[in-house]
Write a protein that holds these residues in place. Structure first.
Motif, PDB file in Angstrom:
ATOM      1  N   LEU A  80      14.253  -3.583   2.782  1.00 20.61           N
ATOM      2  CA  LEU A  80      14.195  -2.251   3.096  1.00 20.61           C
ATOM      3  C   LEU A  80      12.743  -1.680   3.533  1.00 20.61           C
ATOM      4  O   LEU A  80      11.884  -2.050   3.013  1.00 20.61           O
ATOM      5  N   LEU A  81      12.858  -0.840   4.393  1.00 22.73           N
ATOM      6  CA  LEU A  81      11.658  -0.248   5.038  1.00 22.73           C
ATOM      7  C   LEU A  81      11.696   1.205   4.955  1.00 22.73           C
ATOM      8  O   LEU A  81      12.824   1.806   5.367  1.00 22.73           O
ATOM      9  N   PRO A  82      10.837   1.909   4.433  1.00 22.76           N
ATOM     10  CA  PRO A  82      10.549   3.451   4.363  1.00 22.76           C
ATOM     11  C   PRO A  82      10.336   3.986   5.785  1.00 22.76           C
ATOM     12  O   PRO A  82       9.770   3.220   6.731  1.00 22.76           O
ATOM     13  N   THR A  83      11.008   5.063   6.061  1.00 24.47           N
ATOM     14  CA  THR A  83      10.852   5.390   7.493  1.00 24.47           C
ATOM     15  C   THR A  83       9.910   6.577   7.051  1.00 24.47           C
ATOM     16  O   THR A  83       9.662   7.467   6.200  1.00 24.47           O
ATOM     17  N   ASP A 126       0.778  -1.155   0.031  1.00 26.53           N
ATOM     18  CA  ASP A 126       0.135   0.017   0.155  1.00 26.53           C
ATOM     19  C   ASP A 126       0.855   1.334   0.019  1.00 26.53           C
ATOM     20  O   ASP A 126       0.433   2.222  -0.910  1.00 26.53           O
ATOM     21  N   TRP A 127       2.067   1.201   0.828  1.00 25.77           N
ATOM     22  CA  TRP A 127       2.780   2.402   0.752  1.00 25.77           C
ATOM     23  C   TRP A 127       3.393   2.569  -0.445  1.00 25.77           C
ATOM     24  O   TRP A 127       3.398   3.887  -0.974  1.00 25.77           O
ATOM     25  N   SER A 153      21.636   2.630   3.441  1.00 27.55           N
ATOM     26  CA  SER A 153      20.113   2.646   3.760  1.00 27.55           C
ATOM     27  C   SER A 153      19.953   2.684   5.243  1.00 27.55           C
ATOM     28  O   SER A 153      19.511   1.653   5.795  1.00 27.55           O
ATOM     29  N   ASN A 154      20.446   3.731   5.904  1.00 25.33           N
ATOM     30  CA  ASN A 154      20.254   3.707   7.427  1.00 25.33           C
ATOM     31  C   ASN A 154      19.355   4.796   7.753  1.00 25.33           C
ATOM     32  O   ASN A 154      19.146   5.102   8.844  1.00 25.33           O
ATOM     33  N   ARG A 177      13.265   8.181   2.781  1.00 25.09           N
ATOM     34  CA  ARG A 177      14.497   7.755   3.190  1.00 25.09           C
ATOM     35  C   ARG A 177      13.983   6.222   3.719  1.00 25.09           C
ATOM     36  O   ARG A 177      13.039   6.052   4.015  1.00 25.09           O
ATOM     37  N   TYR A 178      15.067   5.387   3.406  1.00 28.64           N
ATOM     38  CA  TYR A 178      14.900   3.800   3.788  1.00 28.64           C
ATOM     39  C   TYR A 178      15.884   3.553   4.730  1.00 28.64           C
ATOM     40  O   TYR A 178      16.982   3.895   4.868  1.00 28.64           O
TER      41      TYR A 178
END
Length: 488
Positions: free
Chosen positions: A483-486, A378-379, A442-443, A392-393
């Motif tokens: 990876l996860l978006p912040t 969904d995101w 990606s931090n 940002r990821y």
């Protein structure tokens, strides 16, 4: 819907089970870990040695778990205040040599009790209207179901009511259907014994709930693939091939409320010259549903036919097996897949449709992983190109880098690099040095646009071209959870 026992007698049975401590935890405490584990594999030797006191719990374990014939006096004491004559008349008990034996499967399941027909026994073919108890398929679907609170839920093809029990924990109203009146009697008794109230409807597939919509629909349908011969109602739909699953998928738009979810176990055929992913996605063509279908197992036709003939303890029938296999051959079926289908009525103009193999063991419960997958999807669907570049990821916690290398004259030469998730869906992805550099950076500190600019400088590549190449990679890594978006 009629139950096996009258209401007062169900109350008496519940009182007897409760007083004896005939629960999952009570049985585990009485038997101990090893004997309980052995009993779960149908090795009752230790359990029988432990349960020789004659008290109500021991008698119930021997009767309903170990399948023993027990003295009528001991059974009467264990089931009191339910009269033995009433239990026998209802089919809960049958006369055995020297005492009484269980006539049904009465199984403690979590905090509940489930009633069904006795499981298959070697040499005893199951009747056509056999009602399965708690089994591998039912626990698989229960573990894979998204447990978000909902208003209305439907268990399509409820059998003895396992899925309906779970739905009762997070749905305000539960409807359960089945083609088999016998199954509905067991489900009604299971509900009443556990103090629950379900709407129970008899009929084939969608017929009992035509023109009704639900927030959540779950189904362990009779998905066995074959020529359409229906010999056992719990496994055979009467539809040829994987038609019953295609039928259920096609009904999603009329079955689901806005935002509703459909989850079902399915078998599908692997036809020569056709990708199974295209076949399953085709079931949902034109429905507007978001779809995530995951294939967990694949069987060749011979093993498949042997499995299902043995499942019902059917006698070896070479002619029937040959006819089944001939049907597969005539229709180009090279294999049969098994998996979980989750569809959602999201209302998107461009729904997400993903069909993929997921053979590895995942972190339980799978239902939580399914919910997380849809949240990430969904995101992604809600963000356009510029928004994805501005986000940002961060790497998922615990992400591992694995390398395969070959020793050469100049030392170790890396052949492959893989990113591995030790938790969640536990994907393992082969990557190249550029993707490794992207993931390593990606931090959560830099926007993706800035990361790509740095990589473009380091690799002397055009920034715009690198962005176009990496955005699909980002989509894939986020969808899979590496990876996860912040701040997601």
């Amino acid at each position: 819907m009629q139950t096996l026992l009258e209401t007062a007698d169900i109350d008496h049975l519940r009182a007897a089970l409760t007083r004896a401590g005939f629960t999952a935890s009570g049985i585990a405490a009485r038997l101990g870990p090893q004997a309980a584990a052995d009993a779960g594999r149908s090795d009752f030797r230790a359990a029988l040695r432990i349960t020789d006191s004659g008290d109500p719990l021991d008698t119930m374990i021997r009767l309903f778990i170990c399948g023993q014939t027990e003295p009528e006096s001991a059974v009467a004491a264990a089931l009191a205040p339910l009269p033995v004559a009433t239990a026998r008349a209802a089919g809960l008990l049958v006369q055995g040599e020297g005492g009484l034996a269980a006539g049904v499967d009465l199984e403690p399941y979590g905090d509940w009790w489930v009633l069904s027909d006795l499981p298959a026994q070697p040499g005893r073919q199951l009747p056509a209207d056999h009602v399965l108890g708690v089994g591998g398929a039912s626990t698989t679907l229960a573990g894979a179901t998204v447990r978000t609170p909902v208003g209305t839920a439907l268990d399509l093809g409820t059998g003895c009511g396992v899925q309906a029990l779970h739905l009762s924990t997070h749905a305000r109203a539960v409807t359960a259907t089945d083609l088999s009146p016998r199954a509905l009697r067991f489900a009604a008794t299971t509900a009443a014994l556990n103090g629950l109230s379900w709407e129970l409807l008899q009929g084939d597939m969608l017929a009992p709930v035509a023109d009704r919509r639900f927030d959540l629909v779950v189904s362990n349908p009779p998905f066995v693939v074959g020529p359409g011969l229906a010999t056992h109602v719990y496994r055979d739909s009467g539809r040829a091939g994987d038609g019953v699953c295609a039928e259920l998928a096609g009904a999603a738009p009329t079955l689901l409320a806005e935002g509703g979810t459909l989850q079902f176990l399915a078998n599908w055929v692997h036809v020569k010259g056709e990708d199974w992913e295209d076949r399953v996605a085709g079931w949902f063509a034109g429905t507007g549903m978001d779809l995530w279908a995951i294939q967990r197992e694949v069987s060749d036709p011979l093993d498949y036919v042997r499995l299902w003939l043995a499942d019902a303890s059917e006698k070896h029938d070479a002619q029937r097996a040959a006819q089944w296999l001939d049907w597969f051959a005539a229709h180009g079926v090279e294999a049969i897949g098994f998996g979980l289908v989750t569809a959602r009525n999201s209302g998107k103009t461009d729904p997400s449709v993903v069909c993929e193999d997921l053979r590895q063991q995942v972190q339980a419960p799978l239902g939580d992983r399914v919910a997380e997958w849809f949240t990430r999807r969904d995101w992604l669907d809600a963000h356009d190109r510029e928004q994805l570049l501005a986000a940002r990821y961060r790497r998922v916690d615990g992400l591992q880098l694995r390398q395969e290398a070959t020793m050469g004259e100049d030392g170790w030469m890396v052949d492959r690099q893989l990113l591995a998730m030790p938790e969640g869906l536990r994907w393992v992805e082969e990557i190249d040095p550029l993707i490794l550099a992207l993931v390593s950076g990606s931090n959560g500190d830099l926007a993706l646009r800035d990361q790509i600019a740095l990589l473009a400088t380091a690799h002397e590549a055009p920034t715009e071209a690198l962005s176009e190449a990496l955005l699909p990679v980002i989509d894939h890594l986020v969808e899979r959870g590496l990876l996860l978006p912040t701040p997601l």
